[in-house]
Design a protein around this motif. Sequence first.
Motif, PDB file in Angstrom:
ATOM      1  N   UNK A   1       1.069  -1.415   0.168  1.00 39.61           N
ATOM      2  CA  UNK A   1       0.300   0.200  -0.321  1.00 39.61           C
ATOM      3  C   UNK A   1       1.043   1.457  -0.353  1.00 39.61           C
ATOM      4  N   UNK A   2       2.063   1.578   0.625  1.00 40.24           N
ATOM      5  CA  UNK A   2       2.674   2.278   0.772  1.00 40.24           C
ATOM      6  C   UNK A   2       3.601   3.043  -0.715  1.00 40.24           C
ATOM      7  N   UNK A   3       3.622   1.124  -1.302  1.00 41.00           N
ATOM      8  CA  UNK A   3       4.222   1.893  -2.785  1.00 41.00           C
ATOM      9  C   UNK A   3       3.142   2.213  -3.585  1.00 41.00           C
TER      10      UNK A   3
ATOM     11  N   UNK B   1      13.559   7.650  -4.807  1.00 39.51           N
ATOM     12  CA  UNK B   1      13.857   7.261  -3.297  1.00 39.51           C
ATOM     13  C   UNK B   1      13.136   6.152  -2.122  1.00 39.51           C
ATOM     14  N   UNK B   2      12.094   6.783  -2.280  1.00 36.77           N
ATOM     15  CA  UNK B   2      11.515   6.131  -0.862  1.00 36.77           C
ATOM     16  C   UNK B   2      10.580   4.640  -1.975  1.00 36.77           C
TER      17      UNK B   2
ATOM     18  N   UNK C   1      11.276   0.784  -0.667  1.00 34.91           N
ATOM     19  CA  UNK C   1      10.718   0.246  -0.496  1.00 34.91           C
ATOM     20  C   UNK C   1      10.498  -1.050  -1.291  1.00 34.91           C
ATOM     21  N   UNK C   2      10.930  -0.686  -2.836  1.00 39.29           N
ATOM     22  CA  UNK C   2      10.360  -1.799  -3.864  1.00 39.29           C
ATOM     23  C   UNK C   2      12.435  -2.645  -2.929  1.00 39.29           C
ATOM     24  N   UNK C   3      13.301  -2.728  -1.900  1.00 41.94           N
ATOM     25  CA  UNK C   3      14.576  -3.393  -2.624  1.00 41.94           C
ATOM     26  C   UNK C   3      14.089  -3.885  -1.248  1.00 41.94           C
ATOM     27  N   UNK C   4      13.714  -3.593  -0.003  1.00 44.40           N
ATOM     28  CA  UNK C   4      13.530  -3.915   1.366  1.00 44.40           C
ATOM     29  C   UNK C   4      11.752  -4.948   1.076  1.00 44.40           C
TER      30      UNK C   4
END
Length: 248
Positions: A23-25, A70-71, A75-78
Amino acid sequence: MKIDDKEIKIESYDIFTYRRIRRAIGYLGISLPILLVGLSLISLFKTAVQPSISDYYYTNLREIFTGTLCAVGLFLICYKGYGNSSIWKNDNLLTNIAGIMALGVALFPTNPDDFKAKIYTLIPYSEKWLGWLHYGFAALLFLIFALLAINVFTIGQEHETRTPKSILNENNIYRVCGYSIIVFVIMVPIAETFNLFNYSTLVFEALSLFAFGIAWLIKGRALGDKGVIGQKIYQENNPVNTEKVFEE
């Protein structure tokens, strides 16, 4: 195999964590063009509406542009997706690459109209090939967004046999979003070449981000999954379906 209540609770907690990240993404993707254009219309920020989202790097709204990207990238990497023998369906691999591409788009800006005023975050040189890195990162980023929606998000219901399926079934939404991203990205150079309308690049980039954001919000169950929504989109009624927990 018997699964005890503790294992189900832990797995359910992980699922809810994944959904919050999704949802954040999704919210970040949708909010980026809205924030940039909306703030451009407020005289306080002294920024005109730009020809493209990337051009906001050279305005007073640069921090919003780079910060949001960047956020999304982090998020995608994490985000720890699922592996798959096919690289085209490997959630973990694709999201990691997409995260790196998002950071690349943020840190390597597009070529400006005035190269004397060019500012690079990482490499302080006015070279056109550095700007082309931005375009390459952006193209690959949107391609992966489309692959995730079409190939990865649809896996959960790939072998679903229950009928009937609503036209609003989540897999239909993912495919529409994925193919829409591809169409909108292709339309960017076409619209520029034939001068279709003002701000065409900005519009198609925004539409691509909206499609990307919608896919992630649906995957993150931002609308909930109870009642009619659960039946039509996810084919379930309960907030947590333990049968599907291990498929998502």
